[in-house]
Design a protein around this motif. Sequence first.
Motif, short mmCIF file in Angstrom:
data_model
loop_
_atom_site.label_atom_id
_atom_site.label_comp_id
_atom_site.label_asym_id
_atom_site.label_seq_id
_atom_site.Cartn_x
_atom_site.Cartn_y
_atom_site.Cartn_z
N TRP A 86 31.34 3.96 14.14
CA TRP A 86 30.88 4.00 15.58
C TRP A 86 31.12 5.48 16.00
O TRP A 86 31.91 6.18 15.48
CB TRP A 86 31.57 3.01 16.33
CG TRP A 86 33.11 3.25 16.65
CD1 TRP A 86 33.77 3.90 17.46
CD2 TRP A 86 34.06 2.48 16.02
NE1 TRP A 86 35.10 3.91 17.49
CE2 TRP A 86 35.37 2.87 16.51
CE3 TRP A 86 34.21 1.64 14.66
CZ2 TRP A 86 36.59 2.62 16.11
CZ3 TRP A 86 35.39 1.17 14.32
CH2 TRP A 86 36.61 1.60 15.08
N ASP A 87 30.61 5.78 16.83
CA ASP A 87 30.62 6.98 17.71
C ASP A 87 30.74 7.14 19.09
O ASP A 87 30.93 5.74 19.82
CB ASP A 87 29.65 8.11 17.23
CG ASP A 87 28.30 7.67 17.52
OD1 ASP A 87 28.23 6.65 18.50
OD2 ASP A 87 27.39 8.37 17.38
N MET A 88 30.80 8.06 19.83
CA MET A 88 30.86 7.95 21.42
C MET A 88 29.72 7.25 22.05
O MET A 88 29.95 7.09 23.13
CB MET A 88 30.95 9.50 21.75
CG MET A 88 29.78 10.31 21.56
SD MET A 88 30.14 12.04 21.72
CE MET A 88 29.06 12.37 23.30
N ASN A 89 28.77 7.01 21.18
CA ASN A 89 27.53 6.46 21.73
C ASN A 89 27.68 4.93 21.47
O ASN A 89 26.81 4.09 22.04
CB ASN A 89 26.05 6.82 21.29
CG ASN A 89 26.13 8.32 21.94
OD1 ASN A 89 26.25 8.79 22.83
ND2 ASN A 89 25.62 9.27 20.89
N GLY A 90 28.49 4.20 20.75
CA GLY A 90 28.59 2.80 20.28
C GLY A 90 28.51 2.72 18.70
O GLY A 90 28.47 3.71 18.09
N LEU A 91 28.25 1.29 18.44
CA LEU A 91 28.49 0.97 17.19
C LEU A 91 27.16 1.47 16.39
O LEU A 91 26.04 1.50 16.85
CB LEU A 91 28.42 -0.75 16.91
CG LEU A 91 28.49 -1.07 15.66
CD1 LEU A 91 29.60 -0.95 14.88
CD2 LEU A 91 28.10 -2.67 15.76
N GLU A 92 27.43 2.23 15.38
CA GLU A 92 26.26 2.47 14.24
C GLU A 92 25.94 1.84 13.19
O GLU A 92 24.88 1.53 12.93
CB GLU A 92 26.24 4.12 13.98
CG GLU A 92 25.17 4.54 13.32
CD GLU A 92 25.07 6.07 13.18
OE1 GLU A 92 25.17 6.44 12.08
OE2 GLU A 92 25.42 6.83 14.22
#
Length: 122
Positions: A15-21
């Motif tokens: 995941w990153d700062m935008n959510g689960l990838e």
Amino acid sequence: MRSSKKKLTRFVAMWDMNGLESLLNVTQIEKEHKQWEKENIFRLLKEENPTVKPIHVPLDMMIMRAKFNSQRHYEIYTFDSELSEQDIRETFEDSPQVIVDAIRRIGHKFYSDRATQSAVII
């Protein structure tokens, strides 16, 4: 005596700062690989062409993506859970901080470029 414990499933989450990838069910992928190996040993013994190998966990590519996109502050962990893949995805949508904190606590970190609060200078 039967155990009342639920069966744990191993996952890799990115995941990153935008959510689960990405959320990969490693237990299922391993099961598919074992089945493929078993089937293809007999194919090779019969001198038949092997079937296409199932997907693998692209951990090296995930880490490379995280390193080259450092502005997104990726985190990659593996963890075991009683929850289904769908339940984990829903929790990432509904309560992302709760699931991320739980994974950080129980999981194994492969990569983290976690953004931390920096001191504000006035």
